[in-house]
Enzyme design. Structure first.
Site, PDB file in Angstrom:
ATOM      1  N   CYS A   6      -6.247  -6.249  12.137  1.00 24.00           N
ATOM      2  CA  CYS A   6      -6.142  -6.831  13.221  1.00 24.00           C
ATOM      3  C   CYS A   6      -5.845  -8.350  13.232  1.00 24.00           C
ATOM      4  O   CYS A   6      -5.208  -8.892  13.800  1.00 24.00           O
ATOM      5  CB  CYS A   6      -7.220  -6.378  14.194  1.00 24.00           C
ATOM      6  SG  CYS A   6      -6.850  -4.491  15.006  1.00 24.00           S
ATOM      7  N   ASP A  29       0.385  -6.228  -0.504  1.00 27.08           N
ATOM      8  CA  ASP A  29      -0.851  -5.700  -0.868  1.00 27.08           C
ATOM      9  C   ASP A  29      -1.692  -6.737  -1.542  1.00 27.08           C
ATOM     10  O   ASP A  29      -0.976  -7.343  -2.582  1.00 27.08           O
ATOM     11  CB  ASP A  29      -0.871  -4.344  -1.175  1.00 27.08           C
ATOM     12  CG  ASP A  29      -2.513  -3.834  -1.241  1.00 27.08           C
ATOM     13  OD1 ASP A  29      -2.665  -2.821  -0.390  1.00 27.08           O
ATOM     14  OD2 ASP A  29      -3.279  -4.096  -1.817  1.00 27.08           O
ATOM     15  N   HIS A  45      -4.211  -1.612  17.410  1.00 24.48           N
ATOM     16  CA  HIS A  45      -5.197  -0.651  16.627  1.00 24.48           C
ATOM     17  C   HIS A  45      -5.470   0.508  16.729  1.00 24.48           C
ATOM     18  O   HIS A  45      -5.570   0.944  17.775  1.00 24.48           O
ATOM     19  CB  HIS A  45      -6.722  -1.560  16.568  1.00 24.48           C
ATOM     20  CG  HIS A  45      -7.536  -1.093  15.778  1.00 24.48           C
ATOM     21  ND1 HIS A  45      -8.054  -1.362  14.419  1.00 24.48           N
ATOM     22  CD2 HIS A  45      -8.691   0.230  16.016  1.00 24.48           C
ATOM     23  CE1 HIS A  45      -8.915  -0.735  14.111  1.00 24.48           C
ATOM     24  NE2 HIS A  45      -9.291   0.223  14.816  1.00 24.48           N
ATOM     25  N   THR A  93      -9.687   2.851   3.072  1.00 23.59           N
ATOM     26  CA  THR A  93     -10.588   1.825   2.989  1.00 23.59           C
ATOM     27  C   THR A  93     -10.778   0.871   4.169  1.00 23.59           C
ATOM     28  O   THR A  93     -11.582   0.382   4.474  1.00 23.59           O
ATOM     29  CB  THR A  93     -10.352   1.045   1.509  1.00 23.59           C
ATOM     30  OG1 THR A  93      -9.434   0.403   1.505  1.00 23.59           O
ATOM     31  CG2 THR A  93     -10.819   1.918   0.472  1.00 23.59           C
ATOM     32  N   HIS A  96      -7.331   0.715   9.949  1.00 24.06           N
ATOM     33  CA  HIS A  96      -6.520   0.389  10.921  1.00 24.06           C
ATOM     34  C   HIS A  96      -5.284   1.104  10.237  1.00 24.06           C
ATOM     35  O   HIS A  96      -4.945   0.749   9.201  1.00 24.06           O
ATOM     36  CB  HIS A  96      -6.406  -1.027  11.036  1.00 24.06           C
ATOM     37  CG  HIS A  96      -5.404  -1.688  11.799  1.00 24.06           C
ATOM     38  ND1 HIS A  96      -5.471  -2.541  12.741  1.00 24.06           N
ATOM     39  CD2 HIS A  96      -3.897  -1.231  11.664  1.00 24.06           C
ATOM     40  CE1 HIS A  96      -4.342  -2.779  13.301  1.00 24.06           C
ATOM     41  NE2 HIS A  96      -3.321  -2.196  12.620  1.00 24.06           N
ATOM     42  N   HIS A  98      -2.278   2.507   8.456  1.00 24.22           N
ATOM     43  CA  HIS A  98      -1.266   1.702   7.723  1.00 24.22           C
ATOM     44  C   HIS A  98      -0.473   2.657   6.856  1.00 24.22           C
ATOM     45  O   HIS A  98      -1.045   3.747   6.352  1.00 24.22           O
ATOM     46  CB  HIS A  98      -1.886   0.530   6.631  1.00 24.22           C
ATOM     47  CG  HIS A  98      -3.104   0.801   6.038  1.00 24.22           C
ATOM     48  ND1 HIS A  98      -4.298   1.056   6.536  1.00 24.22           N
ATOM     49  CD2 HIS A  98      -3.076   1.249   4.774  1.00 24.22           C
ATOM     50  CE1 HIS A  98      -4.888   1.620   5.385  1.00 24.22           C
ATOM     51  NE2 HIS A  98      -4.358   1.504   4.339  1.00 24.22           N
ATOM     52  N   HIS A 100       1.588   2.581   3.093  1.00 23.19           N
ATOM     53  CA  HIS A 100       2.060   1.914   1.793  1.00 23.19           C
ATOM     54  C   HIS A 100       3.254   2.158   1.153  1.00 23.19           C
ATOM     55  O   HIS A 100       3.799   3.181   1.289  1.00 23.19           O
ATOM     56  CB  HIS A 100       0.878   2.435   0.620  1.00 23.19           C
ATOM     57  CG  HIS A 100      -0.620   2.287   1.037  1.00 23.19           C
ATOM     58  ND1 HIS A 100      -1.176   1.131   0.272  1.00 23.19           N
ATOM     59  CD2 HIS A 100      -1.518   2.727   1.507  1.00 23.19           C
ATOM     60  CE1 HIS A 100      -2.483   1.299   0.763  1.00 23.19           C
ATOM     61  NE2 HIS A 100      -2.774   2.321   1.462  1.00 23.19           N
TER      62      HIS A 100
HETATM   63  P1  AMP Z   1      -6.436   2.069   2.059  1.00 24.34           P
HETATM   64  O1  AMP Z   1      -7.233   2.301   0.771  1.00 24.34           O
HETATM   65  O2  AMP Z   1      -5.417   3.183   2.100  1.00 24.34           O
HETATM   66  O3  AMP Z   1      -7.218   1.968   3.221  1.00 24.34           O
HETATM   67  O4  AMP Z   1      -5.480   0.637   1.773  1.00 24.34           O
HETATM   68  C1  AMP Z   1      -6.032  -0.569   2.163  1.00 24.34           C
HETATM   69  C2  AMP Z   1      -5.357  -1.508   1.422  1.00 24.34           C
HETATM   70  O5  AMP Z   1      -5.203  -2.770   1.866  1.00 24.34           O
HETATM   71  C3  AMP Z   1      -5.369  -1.719  -0.105  1.00 24.34           C
HETATM   72  O6  AMP Z   1      -4.591  -1.320  -1.029  1.00 24.34           O
HETATM   73  C4  AMP Z   1      -6.094  -3.059  -0.084  1.00 24.34           C
HETATM   74  O7  AMP Z   1      -5.575  -3.605  -1.411  1.00 24.34           O
HETATM   75  C5  AMP Z   1      -5.275  -3.728   1.177  1.00 24.34           C
HETATM   76  N1  AMP Z   1      -5.960  -4.775   1.552  1.00 24.34           N
HETATM   77  C6  AMP Z   1      -7.250  -5.211   1.905  1.00 24.34           C
HETATM   78  N2  AMP Z   1      -7.368  -6.306   2.427  1.00 24.34           N
HETATM   79  C7  AMP Z   1      -6.035  -7.031   2.416  1.00 24.34           C
HETATM   80  C8  AMP Z   1      -5.645  -8.291   2.663  1.00 24.34           C
HETATM   81  N3  AMP Z   1      -6.437  -9.210   2.994  1.00 24.34           N
HETATM   82  N4  AMP Z   1      -4.434  -8.657   2.235  1.00 24.34           N
HETATM   83  C9  AMP Z   1      -3.509  -7.606   1.883  1.00 24.34           C
HETATM   84  N5  AMP Z   1      -4.090  -6.297   1.569  1.00 24.34           N
HETATM   85  C10 AMP Z   1      -5.210  -6.006   1.650  1.00 24.34           C
HETATM   86 ZN    ZN Z   2      -7.097  -2.981  13.450  1.00 29.66          ZN
END
Ligand code: AMP
Ligand code: ZN
Length: 111
Positions: A6, A29, A45, A93, A96, A98, A100
């Site tokens: 967010c 990422d 969100h 992790t 929110h 997303h 990839h």
């Molecule tokens: P997931 O593990 O599927 O929840 O993916 C979360 C992703 O967000 C991971 O690949 C992280 O490397 C990425 N991530 C976390 N914080 C940031 C950030 N500030 N900027 C860019 N990517 C991020």
């Molecule tokens: Zn969010």
């Protein structure tokens, strides 16, 4: 709400943007798992795919509708993978929702 995506969506945490419109954002990422690794998020969100329903799921189609444009912009001519991790067992992790977008090499099998 203390949600990092967010904050990226509202600009209070910086990101390297690849695509943005009024409903979604795509950015690189921070810990790339492939030569090209972009994260696509809705600006609203939704915690995970497990929270989707008839009322809020149009954003998923919107994000997917932009995938070819984003992949083309990134030069992913040979193909790519779109991944959604859902919940702790799914490897999520950031809670929110997303997607990839991974590519830039021939990717191996899943899991
Ligand atoms: P997931 O593990 O599927 O929840 O993916 C979360 C992703 O967000 C991971 O690949 C992280 O490397 C990425 N991530 C976390 N914080 C940031 C950030 N500030 N900027 C860019 N990517 C991020
Ligand atoms: Zn969010």
């Amino acid at each position: 709400m203390d949600c990092i995506f967010c904050k990226i969506a509202d600009g209070s945490i910086p990101s390297k943007k690849v695509y943005e419109d009024d409903k979604m954002l795509a950015f690189y990422d921070i810990e790339p798992a492939a030569p090209v690794h972009v994260v696509m998020i809705p600006k609203t969100h939704i915690a995970s795919a497990d929270e989707l329903n008839e009322e809020n799921s149009a954003i998923v189609a919107h994000i997917y509708s932009k995938v070819p444009e984003i992949a083309s912009k990134l030069g992913l001519k040979g193909g790519y993978r779109v991944v959604n991790n859902c919940g702790a067992d799914g490897g999520q992790t950031v809670f929110h929702i997303h997607f990839h977008l991974l590519g830039g090499k021939t990717l191996g099998k899943m899991c």
